[in-house]
Design an enzyme around this catalytic site. Structure first.
Site, PDB file in Angstrom:
ATOM      1  N   ASP A 152      54.247  13.393  64.492  1.00 47.18           N
ATOM      2  CA  ASP A 152      53.912  14.187  65.677  1.00 47.18           C
ATOM      3  C   ASP A 152      55.199  14.771  66.238  1.00 47.18           C
ATOM      4  OD1 ASP A 152      51.036  13.970  66.896  1.00 47.18           O
ATOM      5  OD2 ASP A 152      51.445  12.000  66.047  1.00 47.18           O
ATOM      6  N   ARG A 197      58.994  12.797  68.063  1.00 47.39           N
ATOM      7  CA  ARG A 197      59.277  11.561  67.342  1.00 47.39           C
ATOM      8  C   ARG A 197      60.754  11.499  66.940  1.00 47.39           C
ATOM      9  NH1 ARG A 197      55.096  10.450  69.582  1.00 47.39           N
ATOM     10  NH2 ARG A 197      53.096  10.150  68.535  1.00 47.39           N
ATOM     11  N   ARG A 228      51.143  19.996  76.951  1.00 48.61           N
ATOM     12  CA  ARG A 228      51.046  20.062  75.490  1.00 48.61           C
ATOM     13  C   ARG A 228      50.265  21.301  75.045  1.00 48.61           C
ATOM     14  NH1 ARG A 228      48.390  14.585  73.846  1.00 48.61           N
ATOM     15  NH2 ARG A 228      49.124  15.142  71.747  1.00 48.61           N
ATOM     16  N   LYS A 278      45.257  20.709  66.469  1.00 40.93           N
ATOM     17  CA  LYS A 278      44.564  19.554  67.045  1.00 40.93           C
ATOM     18  C   LYS A 278      44.221  19.854  68.508  1.00 40.93           C
ATOM     19  CE  LYS A 278      48.831  17.168  68.372  1.00 40.93           C
ATOM     20  NZ  LYS A 278      49.761  16.068  68.076  1.00 40.93           N
ATOM     21  N   HIS A 279      43.263  19.146  69.123  1.00 42.88           N
ATOM     22  CA  HIS A 279      42.443  18.045  68.640  1.00 42.88           C
ATOM     23  C   HIS A 279      41.018  18.582  68.557  1.00 42.88           C
ATOM     24  CE1 HIS A 279      45.859  16.393  70.933  1.00 42.88           C
ATOM     25  NE2 HIS A 279      45.829  15.364  70.096  1.00 42.88           N
ATOM     26  N   HIS A 305      43.244   7.868  74.086  1.00 43.12           N
ATOM     27  CA  HIS A 305      44.005   6.665  73.760  1.00 43.12           C
ATOM     28  C   HIS A 305      43.383   5.427  74.419  1.00 43.12           C
ATOM     29  CE1 HIS A 305      46.980   9.831  72.955  1.00 43.12           C
ATOM     30  NE2 HIS A 305      47.522   8.968  72.110  1.00 43.12           N
ATOM     31  N   ASP A 324      42.575  11.611  64.082  1.00 38.46           N
ATOM     32  CA  ASP A 324      43.518  11.006  64.999  1.00 38.46           C
ATOM     33  C   ASP A 324      43.534   9.502  64.691  1.00 38.46           C
ATOM     34  OD1 ASP A 324      45.386  10.975  67.026  1.00 38.46           O
ATOM     35  OD2 ASP A 324      44.097  11.980  68.491  1.00 38.46           O
TER      36      ASP A 324
END
Length: 509
Positions: A77, A85, A147, A177-178, A190, A262
């Site tokens: 990601d 990351r 985002r 995504k998503h 999440h 995901d």
């Protein structure tokens, strides 16, 4: 004791099943169990910040992975802005989607994605779980925000397509995504199962528009989101839904690339469910790659996933042709990556200091400044900086630094800082924070319009110090409180630096 002999059919099924798995793991070198699975045909891995402390270490890691299986797909990601990351410890060198959408220059978005793609390619990343193609239609949603490229579906669509072109032009597969769109939900997947409660016409007109644009731009991968969309399927989240993945994405929209889930450990779908069972349901619904191990995995859990897929073929739960088709799509992406790398090559510096200053340029262009008549600017002396420290976003992976106190201190030596969390905010704490009236006060926030406690604390400080300046590093609300209000639409270091430069009168022309 003689072990039972495996039939050629079972051996083939095991290979197909391992091909579609994308596990995570611990450490900056491949553990022995992962080397064994790669040698046996494991099709992919996903890297998190725990694997990628810097680009050089990441490059050595990906080379070691590829030594075991040259066709392995290495995913990460790397959205830029809030989610990174490879730069988790320092923050991204690029301000991210919301800043790019605010500038609204698709050519610039394509350039940024190309630069980010070259950075990833040099580190050995094959598949970037980006761009976020969600329309941030509900600014109060807790998971998308900055985002997203914005709240307008047409704008998000053109920037999604530009990002795909730039990233894939650098030899790294993009992943929209998503799917089918996470921006109009009230929960974070999440933690819980979000509901996208709209009619089919609105879904096509708004949420699906950026995904259509990504497909037209040739995107190689789409990530299925963990959200319930009753107009498509009342019983299953999109990531486990045949109507969403096969009937809509594959057949109606015509997407022929890799569909990836995901992470299956996310509570939207996990919530006590058996992860191997979820993997079977995802592949049966149309997913081609199963992302697992957000909280790490091991050989035992990986083999449980593999064996569940094999058993599902034997008992008729999963069609063998569907599993073979999924594995073939993984192989196609690996072949595309190898050809793209030969055509493009790599060779950009691996350090942030060696890259072109494109991220800084975007951050400066994205700044939105509101100034009340008579407000003192630039800062004449070192300010007091109060940071209302919101908790880390669930999509982050590690304690990524954010805030503007550091760059302000560099530009105005003597700057002092104070951080307040929700539990630390009180009338007395706000009094102390605003007490030094002889010095400028700068209040740094993130998502003040969405997080009620941040909004209350901010207005409490402004009641005490109407002359205070506000730096918003998240998604801005409709009002612009403060004598000076700067909206950056990014918590990245380059965005904070741009805000500090403007406040100090040193922003380049």
């Amino acid at each position: 004791m003689i072990s039972p002999r495996r039939s050629p059919a079972d051996t083939r099924l095991r290979l197909l099943a391992e091909t579609v798995l994308q596990p995570a793991f611990a450490g900056t070198t491949p553990p022995d169990w992962l080397r064994r699975r790669l040698a046996a045909g494991l099709g992919g891995v996903v890297l998190f910040a725990r694997n990628t402390p810097d680009a050089e270490t990441t490059a050595a890691l990906t080379a070691a992975l590829r030594a075991e299986n040259p066709e392995v797909i290495v995913a990460a990601d790397e959205e830029g802005g809030q989610v990174t990351r490879l730069e988790s410890a320092t923050g991204s060198s690029w301000p991210g989607n919301a800043a790019l959408g605010h500038v609204d220059d698709p050519e610039l978005t394509e350039q940024v994605a190309a630069e980010l793609g070259r950075f990833l390619a040099e580190a050995g990343i094959d598949l970037d779980y980006a761009p976020t193609a969600d329309v941030n239609s509900d600014p109060a949603n807790p998971v998308i925000g900055v985002r997203s490229f914005g709240a307008d579906a047409d704008a998000v669509a053109r920037h999604t397509a530009a990002f795909v072109r730039g990233m894939q032009g650098a030899g790294v597969a993009a992943c929209a995504k998503h799917f089918p769109g996470h921006g109009d939900t009230g929960l974070d997947s999440h933690h819980d199962l979000p509901l996208l409660d709209l009619d089919l016409e609105t879904l096509h007109r708004r949420e699906l528009l950026p995904f259509r644009a990504a497909i037209q731009a040739g995107v190689r991968s789409v990530m299925a989101g963990h959200l319930l969309v009753p107009c498509l399927d009342r019983d299953n989240p999109a990531s486990l839904s045949r109507p969403a993945l096969t009937e809509l994405l594959r057949e109606e929209l015509g997407f022929q690339g890799l569909i990836v889930t995901d992470a299956l450990e996310m509570k939207a779908v996990h919530r006590g469910a058996d992860i191997p069972e979820l993997a079977v349901r995802a592949v049966a619904a149309g997913a081609d790659a199963v992302c697992v191990g957000m909280q790490r995995t091991d050989e035992e859990s990986l083999l449980a996933l593999r064996d569940a897929l094999v058993t599902a073929v034997h008992d008729g739960t999963l069609d063998e042709e569907r599993l073979a088709d999924a594995a073939e799509r993984v192989h196609r992406l690996a072949a595309w990556r190898q050809e793209a790398r030969r055509s493009v090559g790599t060779g950009v510096p691996r350090t942030a200091a060696g890259r072109a200053p494109l991220g800084r340029l975007v951050a400066r262009r994205a700044l939105e400044v509101h100034r009340r008549p008579g407000a003192a600017l630039p800062l004449g002396e070192a300010p007091v900086v109060v940071t209302l420290a919101a908790p880390a976003h669930a999509a982050l992976d590690g304690p990524t630094a954010w805030g503007a106190a550091g760059p302000l201190a560099e530009l105005r030596p003597g700057t002092t800082g104070l951080g307040l969390t929700e539990n630390q905010v009180s009338s007395e704490a706000l009094d102390r924070a605003a007490a030094e009236t002889s010095r400028p006060l700068v209040v740094v926030v993130r998502d003040a319009a969405r997080l009620a406690w941040v909004g209350r604390a901010l207005h409490g400080l402004l009641e005490r110090r109407p002359d205070a300046m506000v730096v918003e590093l998240g998604w801005p609300g409709t009002d612009r409180p403060g004598a000076v209000h700067l909206a950056t639409r990014s918590p990245s270091p380059v965005a904070a630096r741009a805000a500090a430069e403007l406040l100090c009168g040193s922003l380049p022309d």
